[in-house]
Design an enzyme around this catalytic site. Sequence first.
Site, PDB file in Angstrom:
ATOM      1  CE1 TYR A   1      45.929 -42.381  44.955  1.00 52.68           C
ATOM      2  CE2 TYR A   1      45.398 -42.982  47.407  1.00 52.68           C
ATOM      3  CZ  TYR A   1      45.015 -43.072  47.075  1.00 52.68           C
ATOM      4  OH  TYR A   1      44.099 -44.304  46.333  1.00 52.68           O
TER       5      TYR A   1
ATOM      6  N   GLY B   1      38.586 -48.736  52.219  1.00 52.97           N
ATOM      7  CA  GLY B   1      40.056 -48.657  52.633  1.00 52.97           C
ATOM      8  C   GLY B   1      40.426 -49.381  51.233  1.00 52.97           C
TER       9      GLY B   1
ATOM     10  CG  PHE C   1      47.298 -52.299  46.017  1.00 55.45           C
ATOM     11  CD1 PHE C   1      48.850 -51.335  47.040  1.00 55.45           C
ATOM     12  CD2 PHE C   1      46.630 -52.206  46.411  1.00 55.45           C
ATOM     13  CE1 PHE C   1      47.648 -50.727  48.161  1.00 55.45           C
ATOM     14  CE2 PHE C   1      45.941 -51.728  47.162  1.00 55.45           C
ATOM     15  CZ  PHE C   1      46.566 -51.215  48.423  1.00 55.45           C
TER      16      PHE C   1
HETATM   17  N1  LIG Z   1      42.816 -50.031  45.468  1.00 53.17           N
HETATM   18  C1  LIG Z   1      42.668 -49.452  46.245  1.00 53.17           C
HETATM   19  O1  LIG Z   1      43.363 -49.797  47.719  1.00 53.17           O
HETATM   20  C2  LIG Z   1      42.081 -47.960  46.456  1.00 53.17           C
HETATM   21  C3  LIG Z   1      41.494 -47.564  47.999  1.00 53.17           C
HETATM   22  C4  LIG Z   1      41.001 -46.649  48.273  1.00 53.17           C
HETATM   23  C5  LIG Z   1      40.662 -45.912  46.461  1.00 53.17           C
HETATM   24  N2  LIG Z   1      40.937 -46.399  45.456  1.00 53.17           N
HETATM   25  C6  LIG Z   1      40.772 -45.550  44.655  1.00 53.17           C
HETATM   26  O2  LIG Z   1      40.298 -45.915  43.680  1.00 53.17           O
HETATM   27  C7  LIG Z   1      39.533 -45.175  41.817  1.00 53.17           C
HETATM   28  C8  LIG Z   1      40.013 -46.917  41.173  1.00 53.17           C
HETATM   29  O3  LIG Z   1      42.002 -47.730  41.710  1.00 53.17           O
HETATM   30  P1  LIG Z   1      41.240 -48.964  41.431  1.00 53.17           P
HETATM   31  O4  LIG Z   1      41.942 -49.002  42.585  1.00 53.17           O
HETATM   32  O5  LIG Z   1      40.496 -49.851  40.273  1.00 53.17           O
HETATM   33  O6  LIG Z   1      43.213 -48.827  40.409  1.00 53.17           O
HETATM   34  P2  LIG Z   1      43.588 -49.596  39.401  1.00 53.17           P
HETATM   35  O7  LIG Z   1      42.914 -51.246  38.799  1.00 53.17           O
HETATM   36  O8  LIG Z   1      44.759 -48.658  38.768  1.00 53.17           O
HETATM   37  O9  LIG Z   1      42.677 -48.576  38.165  1.00 53.17           O
HETATM   38  C9  LIG Z   1      42.472 -47.515  37.503  1.00 53.17           C
HETATM   39  C10 LIG Z   1      41.827 -46.976  36.732  1.00 53.17           C
HETATM   40  O10 LIG Z   1      41.978 -45.541  36.448  1.00 53.17           O
HETATM   41  C11 LIG Z   1      42.549 -45.491  35.059  1.00 53.17           C
HETATM   42  N3  LIG Z   1      42.973 -44.467  34.678  1.00 53.17           N
HETATM   43  C12 LIG Z   1      44.414 -43.814  35.456  1.00 53.17           C
HETATM   44  N4  LIG Z   1      44.924 -43.248  34.306  1.00 53.17           N
HETATM   45  C13 LIG Z   1      43.741 -42.439  33.281  1.00 53.17           C
HETATM   46  C14 LIG Z   1      43.546 -41.166  33.055  1.00 53.17           C
HETATM   47  N5  LIG Z   1      44.834 -40.833  32.576  1.00 53.17           N
HETATM   48  N6  LIG Z   1      42.303 -41.566  32.092  1.00 53.17           N
HETATM   49  C15 LIG Z   1      41.784 -42.141  32.075  1.00 53.17           C
HETATM   50  N7  LIG Z   1      41.039 -43.000  32.626  1.00 53.17           N
HETATM   51  C16 LIG Z   1      43.039 -43.086  33.807  1.00 53.17           C
HETATM   52  C17 LIG Z   1      42.511 -46.806  34.576  1.00 53.17           C
HETATM   53  O11 LIG Z   1      42.213 -46.842  33.258  1.00 53.17           O
HETATM   54  P3  LIG Z   1      43.492 -46.674  31.428  1.00 53.17           P
HETATM   55  O12 LIG Z   1      44.853 -47.026  32.174  1.00 53.17           O
HETATM   56  O13 LIG Z   1      43.066 -47.476  30.861  1.00 53.17           O
HETATM   57  O14 LIG Z   1      43.045 -45.445  30.868  1.00 53.17           O
HETATM   58  C18 LIG Z   1      42.007 -47.988  35.279  1.00 53.17           C
HETATM   59  O15 LIG Z   1      40.386 -48.027  34.945  1.00 53.17           O
HETATM   60  C19 LIG Z   1      40.809 -44.359  42.322  1.00 53.17           C
HETATM   61  O16 LIG Z   1      41.061 -43.469  42.177  1.00 53.17           O
HETATM   62  C20 LIG Z   1      41.748 -45.700  43.565  1.00 53.17           C
HETATM   63  O17 LIG Z   1      42.661 -43.927  43.812  1.00 53.17           O
HETATM   64  C21 LIG Z   1      41.782 -47.528  45.389  1.00 53.17           C
END
Ligand SMILES: NC(=O)c1ccc[n+]([C@@H]2O[C@H](COP(=O)([O-])OP(=O)(O)OC[C@H]3O[C@@H](n4cnc5c(N)ncnc54)[C@H](OP(=O)(O)O)[C@@H]3O)[C@@H](O)[C@H]2O)c1
Length: 237
Positions: free
Chosen positions: A151, A182, A189
Amino acid sequence: MSTPPLPRPVALVTGASRGIGRAIALRLAAAHDLILVARDADRLQEVARACEEAGAAVQRVPADVTDGLATAEALTGLHVDVLVNNAGVAVLTPFLEMTAEEWHRQVDVNVNALYHVTRAVLPGMVARGRGHVCIIGSTAGRNTFVGGTCYTGTKHFVMGFAESLMLEVRDAGVGVSVITPGSVATELFPAGTNTTWMLEPDNVAAAVAFAVTTPQHMLVHRLEVRPLSPKRPRSGT
Ligand SMILES: NC(=O)c1ccc[n+]([C@@H]2O[C@H](COP(=O)([O-])OP(=O)(O)OC[C@H]3O[C@@H](n4cnc5c(N)ncnc54)[C@H](OP(=O)(O)O)[C@@H]3O)[C@@H](O)[C@H]2O)c1
């Protein structure tokens, strides 16, 4: 005689079905029309309805962004003013316990999909001489931690990709930003994780909205957004 309203800019958000992407879509809906991309068609429909209620015209694209051909077919030629590359996955497991599938899935979504989506949309921006590409990176793009081999590697890639792309397209009038949150309370999670101290998805969406609406000559290239402290719950007490 009244003049017709100017057309709204179009923002494309990947991973818009939940979490940070959903919050970004809702934030941008106030001033943008939207193209929403994710695999889960039901959730995408719910987000689209909420964005329409906020005033946006919405096009839903239920697609897997790791599928290069399908992504090119679905997105090439669309008019996009703001691209938000947000889709991402995290499997926070020590290297020796990580399966090849978990490794490849993270690289496919967090790295390779950046190529598929950006390659489809960026030529139109360059041809029009304006546009904005925003990428959701992470503080994991400059930190390391146990369980982060893949990651953090993918998010370090994001930093190099974003800065190089910024240098390549700025003379064509296209800005590139990377937002590095962050910890954010989302389904990234596992269930049961204590998320009470984490950022809310809309906190990140507010940073994205700021970065993509600065004056044309002003580029916010990197923006780090953090929870104040893991020791302080969000209630602020
Ligand atoms: N949560 C944190 O603490 C955090 C911190 C820093 C950065 N981020 C970044 O923020 C971004 C969003 O994460 P989140 O926390 O919102 O996670 P999340 O709630 O798990 O959402 C992830 C999103 O990505 C989509 N996705 C995953 N695989 C996909 C695929 N193959 N094709 C199309 N869409 C896909 C999912 O949609 P479907 O499953 O419907 O396809 C979902 O809408 C990510 O890049 C993550 O690395 C998160």
